[in-house]
Design a protein around this motif. Sequence first.
Motif, PDB file in Angstrom:
ATOM      1  N   GLY A 222     -87.277  45.346  71.643  1.00 45.70           N
ATOM      2  CA  GLY A 222     -86.187  45.221  70.691  1.00 45.70           C
ATOM      3  C   GLY A 222     -84.894  44.884  71.411  1.00 45.70           C
ATOM      4  O   GLY A 222     -84.640  45.385  72.511  1.00 45.70           O
ATOM      5  N   LEU A 223     -84.061  44.051  70.794  1.00 42.89           N
ATOM      6  CA  LEU A 223     -82.866  43.536  71.461  1.00 42.89           C
ATOM      7  C   LEU A 223     -81.573  44.179  70.981  1.00 42.89           C
ATOM      8  O   LEU A 223     -80.478  43.692  71.288  1.00 42.89           O
ATOM      9  N   ALA A 224     -81.657  45.310  70.276  1.00 44.04           N
ATOM     10  CA  ALA A 224     -80.444  45.941  69.741  1.00 44.04           C
ATOM     11  C   ALA A 224     -79.442  46.300  70.825  1.00 44.04           C
ATOM     12  O   ALA A 224     -78.231  46.185  70.636  1.00 44.04           O
ATOM     13  N   ALA A 225     -79.932  46.765  71.977  1.00 47.58           N
ATOM     14  CA  ALA A 225     -79.041  47.292  73.009  1.00 47.58           C
ATOM     15  C   ALA A 225     -78.472  46.228  73.933  1.00 47.58           C
ATOM     16  O   ALA A 225     -77.559  46.523  74.714  1.00 47.58           O
ATOM     17  N   VAL A 226     -78.975  44.996  73.864  1.00 52.53           N
ATOM     18  CA  VAL A 226     -78.529  43.969  74.812  1.00 52.53           C
ATOM     19  C   VAL A 226     -78.005  42.701  74.141  1.00 52.53           C
ATOM     20  O   VAL A 226     -77.578  41.778  74.825  1.00 52.53           O
ATOM     21  N   GLY A 227     -77.995  42.656  72.832  1.00 51.39           N
ATOM     22  CA  GLY A 227     -77.495  41.479  72.141  1.00 51.39           C
ATOM     23  C   GLY A 227     -76.012  41.542  71.851  1.00 51.39           C
ATOM     24  O   GLY A 227     -75.426  40.581  71.351  1.00 51.39           O
ATOM     25  N   ARG A 228     -75.373  42.670  72.174  1.00 48.12           N
ATOM     26  CA  ARG A 228     -73.952  42.879  71.880  1.00 48.12           C
ATOM     27  C   ARG A 228     -73.396  43.857  72.919  1.00 48.12           C
ATOM     28  O   ARG A 228     -74.151  44.649  73.487  1.00 48.12           O
ATOM     29  N   PRO A 229     -72.102  43.868  73.152  1.00 53.12           N
ATOM     30  CA  PRO A 229     -71.568  44.730  74.215  1.00 53.12           C
ATOM     31  C   PRO A 229     -71.491  46.198  73.845  1.00 53.12           C
ATOM     32  O   PRO A 229     -71.519  47.058  74.729  1.00 53.12           O
ATOM     33  N   GLY A 230     -71.383  46.525  72.552  1.00 53.78           N
ATOM     34  CA  GLY A 230     -71.270  47.914  72.131  1.00 53.78           C
ATOM     35  C   GLY A 230     -72.471  48.352  71.327  1.00 53.78           C
ATOM     36  O   GLY A 230     -72.927  47.639  70.431  1.00 53.78           O
TER      37      GLY A 230
ATOM     38  N   ILE B 257     -74.973  52.369  70.504  1.00 54.00           N
ATOM     39  CA  ILE B 257     -74.925  53.832  70.577  1.00 54.00           C
ATOM     40  C   ILE B 257     -75.952  54.419  71.535  1.00 54.00           C
ATOM     41  O   ILE B 257     -76.130  55.625  71.577  1.00 54.00           O
ATOM     42  N   THR B 258     -76.626  53.598  72.329  1.00 52.84           N
ATOM     43  CA  THR B 258     -77.550  54.108  73.326  1.00 52.84           C
ATOM     44  C   THR B 258     -76.768  54.805  74.435  1.00 52.84           C
ATOM     45  O   THR B 258     -75.714  54.333  74.870  1.00 52.84           O
ATOM     46  N   LEU B 259     -77.313  55.914  74.922  1.00 47.37           N
ATOM     47  CA  LEU B 259     -76.660  56.648  75.993  1.00 47.37           C
ATOM     48  C   LEU B 259     -76.702  55.860  77.299  1.00 47.37           C
ATOM     49  O   LEU B 259     -77.647  55.114  77.558  1.00 47.37           O
ATOM     50  N   GLY B 260     -75.669  56.023  78.131  1.00 48.00           N
ATOM     51  CA  GLY B 260     -75.681  55.496  79.487  1.00 48.00           C
ATOM     52  C   GLY B 260     -75.381  54.017  79.639  1.00 48.00           C
ATOM     53  O   GLY B 260     -75.648  53.441  80.698  1.00 48.00           O
ATOM     54  N   ARG B 261     -74.781  53.395  78.646  1.00 50.62           N
ATOM     55  CA  ARG B 261     -74.562  51.948  78.725  1.00 50.62           C
ATOM     56  C   ARG B 261     -73.544  51.569  79.810  1.00 50.62           C
ATOM     57  O   ARG B 261     -73.600  50.472  80.360  1.00 50.62           O
ATOM     58  N   GLU B 262     -72.621  52.461  80.126  1.00 55.17           N
ATOM     59  CA  GLU B 262     -71.662  52.147  81.179  1.00 55.17           C
ATOM     60  C   GLU B 262     -72.365  51.956  82.524  1.00 55.17           C
ATOM     61  O   GLU B 262     -71.877  51.259  83.410  1.00 55.17           O
TER      62      GLU B 262
ATOM     63  N   ALA C  30     -67.914  43.189  65.113  1.00 61.49           N
ATOM     64  CA  ALA C  30     -67.122  43.705  66.234  1.00 61.49           C
ATOM     65  C   ALA C  30     -66.495  42.618  67.095  1.00 61.49           C
ATOM     66  O   ALA C  30     -65.708  42.932  67.995  1.00 61.49           O
ATOM     67  N   ASP C  31     -66.860  41.344  66.864  1.00 55.62           N
ATOM     68  CA  ASP C  31     -66.250  40.220  67.571  1.00 55.62           C
ATOM     69  C   ASP C  31     -66.324  40.397  69.090  1.00 55.62           C
ATOM     70  O   ASP C  31     -65.373  40.122  69.811  1.00 55.62           O
ATOM     71  N   TRP C  32     -67.467  40.879  69.548  1.00 59.51           N
ATOM     72  CA  TRP C  32     -67.754  41.058  70.978  1.00 59.51           C
ATOM     73  C   TRP C  32     -66.849  42.104  71.656  1.00 59.51           C
ATOM     74  O   TRP C  32     -66.559  42.055  72.844  1.00 59.51           O
ATOM     75  N   HIS C  33     -66.408  43.088  70.894  1.00 57.41           N
ATOM     76  CA  HIS C  33     -65.649  44.197  71.463  1.00 57.41           C
ATOM     77  C   HIS C  33     -66.547  45.436  71.523  1.00 57.41           C
ATOM     78  O   HIS C  33     -67.382  45.656  70.640  1.00 57.41           O
ATOM     79  N   VAL C  34     -66.354  46.239  72.558  1.00 58.96           N
ATOM     80  CA  VAL C  34     -67.105  47.493  72.670  1.00 58.96           C
ATOM     81  C   VAL C  34     -66.620  48.486  71.625  1.00 58.96           C
ATOM     82  O   VAL C  34     -67.411  49.224  71.029  1.00 58.96           O
ATOM     83  N   HIS C  35     -65.319  48.517  71.407  1.00 63.50           N
ATOM     84  CA  HIS C  35     -64.740  49.427  70.425  1.00 63.50           C
ATOM     85  C   HIS C  35     -64.166  48.611  69.277  1.00 63.50           C
ATOM     86  O   HIS C  35     -63.368  47.693  69.493  1.00 63.50           O
ATOM     87  N   ALA C  36     -64.575  48.933  68.078  1.00 65.38           N
ATOM     88  CA  ALA C  36     -64.121  48.208  66.897  1.00 65.38           C
ATOM     89  C   ALA C  36     -64.070  49.174  65.722  1.00 65.38           C
ATOM     90  O   ALA C  36     -64.765  50.203  65.703  1.00 65.38           O
ATOM     91  N   GLU C  37     -63.251  48.837  64.759  1.00 65.20           N
ATOM     92  CA  GLU C  37     -63.155  49.696  63.567  1.00 65.20           C
ATOM     93  C   GLU C  37     -64.474  49.722  62.819  1.00 65.20           C
ATOM     94  O   GLU C  37     -64.888  50.758  62.311  1.00 65.20           O
ATOM     95  N   ALA C  38     -65.149  48.584  62.764  1.00 64.99           N
ATOM     96  CA  ALA C  38     -66.477  48.504  62.149  1.00 64.99           C
ATOM     97  C   ALA C  38     -67.306  47.519  62.967  1.00 64.99           C
ATOM     98  O   ALA C  38     -66.904  46.375  63.161  1.00 64.99           O
ATOM     99  N   HIS C  39     -68.453  47.985  63.480  1.00 63.41           N
ATOM    100  CA  HIS C  39     -69.314  47.124  64.288  1.00 63.41           C
ATOM    101  C   HIS C  39     -70.234  46.270  63.427  1.00 63.41           C
ATOM    102  O   HIS C  39     -70.655  45.187  63.849  1.00 63.41           O
ATOM    103  N   GLU C  40     -70.560  46.753  62.238  1.00 62.22           N
ATOM    104  CA  GLU C  40     -71.454  46.024  61.355  1.00 62.22           C
ATOM    105  C   GLU C  40     -71.231  46.500  59.936  1.00 62.22           C
ATOM    106  O   GLU C  40     -70.870  47.655  59.703  1.00 62.22           O
ATOM    107  N   ILE C  41     -71.425  45.605  58.994  1.00 63.63           N
ATOM    108  CA  ILE C  41     -71.224  45.923  57.574  1.00 63.63           C
ATOM    109  C   ILE C  41     -72.528  45.667  56.831  1.00 63.63           C
ATOM    110  O   ILE C  41     -73.110  44.592  56.931  1.00 63.63           O
TER     111      ILE C  41
END
Length: 310
Positions: free
Chosen positions: A4-12, A14-19, A88-99
């Motif tokens: 699954g590509l959820a964790a690598v298709g976008r910069p932000g 909720i998986t632990l340890g992404r930093e 999220a427009d390729w931002h790690v922090h956004a008001e809304a990541h998905e709608i």
Amino acid sequence: MGLGLAAVGRPGYITLGRERDLPPGRAVDALRQRVHELLDLAYAGGVRHVDAARSYGRAEEFLADWLAGAGDRPGLVISSKWGYTYTADWHVHAEAHEIKDHSVATYDRQIAETRALLGDRLDIYQIHSLTPDSPALTDTVLHGRLAALAAEGVTVGVSVSGPGQPEAIRAALAVEVDGRPLFRSVQATWNPLEPSAGPALAEAHDAGCTVMVKEGVANGRLAVPDPGLDRVLLPIAEATGSTRDGVALAAALHQPWADVVLSGAATAEQLTSNLRAADVHLSPVQLDDLTELAESPADYWAHRAALPWN
């Protein structure tokens, strides 16, 4: 197993340890290269199912690029999902990541976007994160659109999320168009912390649906040290020569209704470890021991909702 590509298709996400796991800066080209490396490794390791979604940032784009440059990949099954728009427009922090929007208008827009990238390589298209109150369960115009897609040879299905997963699965199984079941695949969260969807997934499997397991390591919770979980996980990992994530994914692979168990790996090391789960044999006693980790669905999903996008 699948990837699954959820964790690598976008910069932000909720998986632990992404930093620790992602390239510095998380630029588009860096994550594109990471996705391609993971896809190469997965295919070489026997993976024949890749799962994306419109809301996974540029996951479909990265996958399409890899497919175009990879040559023939016999046996590869591609699934994707619609119903969330990435915002999220390729931002790690956004008001809304998905709608979330399960309307016909969103389906019409997103199937066109998916087709533009994946063309006839799309094998399975699922409603993203169906819940029991979703209008997609009762929208007959949408059902007609999805039935037309199925007539083109694409398997139409649902993914489910939240404490009402069992109810959503059973409601989806009851939807028919012209007297025939509409949804022929189901993707759901199942892991030792949240096994509540198991009986409904067994019903879906018995009804002829392809069943995919997502979040098999609970967004990383079952892959990192945790004293409360390690009291159960570590003795089993030691006895089987495995790892925390290997035990968790092996538990899903042992379910007789599970057709595909998705790895959500973000690094080559994680993917290699995840794929070893296919060789882990768990005894009935060990599987029973893992049931001690189960949380109530309400507690599990409340914990997940509190995980930060990082």
